[in-house]
Design a protein around this motif. Structure first.
Motif, PDB file in Angstrom:
ATOM      1  N   VAL A  39       0.865  -1.181   0.000  1.00  0.00           N
ATOM      2  CA  VAL A  39       0.000   0.000   0.000  1.00  0.00           C
ATOM      3  C   VAL A  39       0.899   1.227   0.000  1.00  0.00           C
ATOM      4  O   VAL A  39       1.579   1.512   0.992  1.00  0.00           O
ATOM      5  CB  VAL A  39      -0.932   0.020   1.228  1.00  0.00           C
ATOM      6  CG1 VAL A  39      -1.876   1.215   1.161  1.00  0.00           C
ATOM      7  CG2 VAL A  39      -1.720  -1.283   1.324  1.00  0.00           C
ATOM      8  N   PHE A  41       1.046   5.209  -0.231  1.00  0.00           N
ATOM      9  CA  PHE A  41       0.207   6.393  -0.074  1.00  0.00           C
ATOM     10  C   PHE A  41       0.777   7.581  -0.860  1.00  0.00           C
ATOM     11  O   PHE A  41       2.000   7.742  -0.979  1.00  0.00           O
ATOM     12  CB  PHE A  41       0.096   6.771   1.405  1.00  0.00           C
ATOM     13  CG  PHE A  41      -0.699   5.793   2.217  1.00  0.00           C
ATOM     14  CD1 PHE A  41      -2.083   5.806   2.172  1.00  0.00           C
ATOM     15  CD2 PHE A  41      -0.057   4.869   3.025  1.00  0.00           C
ATOM     16  CE1 PHE A  41      -2.820   4.900   2.929  1.00  0.00           C
ATOM     17  CE2 PHE A  41      -0.790   3.962   3.778  1.00  0.00           C
ATOM     18  CZ  PHE A  41      -2.174   3.980   3.732  1.00  0.00           C
ATOM     19  N   ASP A  63       3.983   3.928   4.051  1.00  0.00           N
ATOM     20  CA  ASP A  63       3.547   2.813   3.208  1.00  0.00           C
ATOM     21  C   ASP A  63       3.532   1.514   4.012  1.00  0.00           C
ATOM     22  O   ASP A  63       4.316   1.347   4.957  1.00  0.00           O
ATOM     23  CB  ASP A  63       4.483   2.659   2.009  1.00  0.00           C
ATOM     24  CG  ASP A  63       4.476   3.891   1.108  1.00  0.00           C
ATOM     25  OD1 ASP A  63       3.531   4.690   1.192  1.00  0.00           O
ATOM     26  OD2 ASP A  63       5.443   4.044   0.327  1.00  0.00           O
ATOM     27  N   PRO A 207      -4.112   5.988  -2.021  1.00  0.00           N
ATOM     28  CA  PRO A 207      -3.115   4.909  -2.073  1.00  0.00           C
ATOM     29  C   PRO A 207      -3.133   4.143  -3.396  1.00  0.00           C
ATOM     30  O   PRO A 207      -4.163   4.038  -4.062  1.00  0.00           O
ATOM     31  CB  PRO A 207      -3.532   3.991  -0.921  1.00  0.00           C
ATOM     32  CG  PRO A 207      -5.011   4.217  -0.795  1.00  0.00           C
ATOM     33  CD  PRO A 207      -5.232   5.663  -1.117  1.00  0.00           C
TER      34      PRO A 207
END
Length: 218
Positions: A39, A41, A63, A207
């Motif tokens: 993920v 961001f 992240d 994200p």
């Protein structure tokens, strides 16, 4: 004797009908992706303390790696509707810009869920796809840092998606998948270092979910 071929025709028709029904009922319409997810961001934050914006300051979300599971169903030829969930990660919110640069504002444990529809193309050895959908990010826990009584809100967002499946053997395949989520939320709390004035953050997270792993049709 004339009744014999007529009976045989009815029997043959019944056999073909039952075979077609069996083939339809045994079609492998379910679809599964599982593997690690990163993920990443793209954070932009407006910080407000005591009703006044802190000009020149921002905040970033760290992240996170996690493990994802996406299950789908082929609702029409080459069109799959799927739901992605994952092991809830925790991100750290850190201030950027004077006078609070590098200060840890708090942490949030979250569980993103993505419902999307995607169309799969037959390009030979690989099966690319594109899609779109909706995200709901549930904030399970907010932990204080420089901001006390931190409360990060759950939020909805729009999703676009692209990926590729690479067949391996029988119903197994490898995959790579990207999902871009357009997500805004708010966070509230107080700042003890400044005498406990109310604080608010308007956060754009946006994200990018990078997901690779193995898939299976069943």
């Amino acid at each position: 004797m004339k009744k014999f071929p007529i009976a045989m025709a009815f029997i043959a028709a019944g056999v073909l009908t039952s075979q077609a029904a069996f083939a339809q009922s045994s079609a492998k319409n379910w679809w599964l992706h599982t593997g690690p997810v990163l993920v990443k961001f793209n954070t932009d934050t407006k910080l407000i303390v005591g009703g006044a914006p802190l000009d020149g300051t921002n905040a970033r979300a760290k992240d996170n790696p996690t493990l994802g599971l996406e299950i789908g169903y082929e609702v029409a030829p080459s069109t799959i509707v799927s739901l992605l969930v994952g092991v809830p990660p925790t991100t750290t919110l850190t201030a950027k810009g004077a006078p609070i640069d590098g200060v840890e504002l708090g942490k949030a444990k979250y569980a993103p869920a993505v419902l999307s529809a995607h169309y799969h193309f037959d390009a030979g050895a690989v099966k690319p796809y594109i899609g779109a959908g909706v995200n709901y990010t549930i904030v399970l826990d907010s932990r204080d840092g420089a901001v006390a009584n931190l409360d990060v809100k759950s939020a909805w967002g729009a999703v676009i998606q692209a990926g590729v499946d690479i067949p391996l053997h029988n119903d197994w395949f490898l995959f790579a998948d990207l999902k871009k989520i357009y997500l805004k939320t708010t966070a509230n709390g107080t700042v003890p270092a400044f005498g406990n004035p109310p604080a608010q953050a308007k956060v754009r997270l946006d994200p990018l979910l990078i997901n690779v792993g193995v898939g299976w049709r069943f």
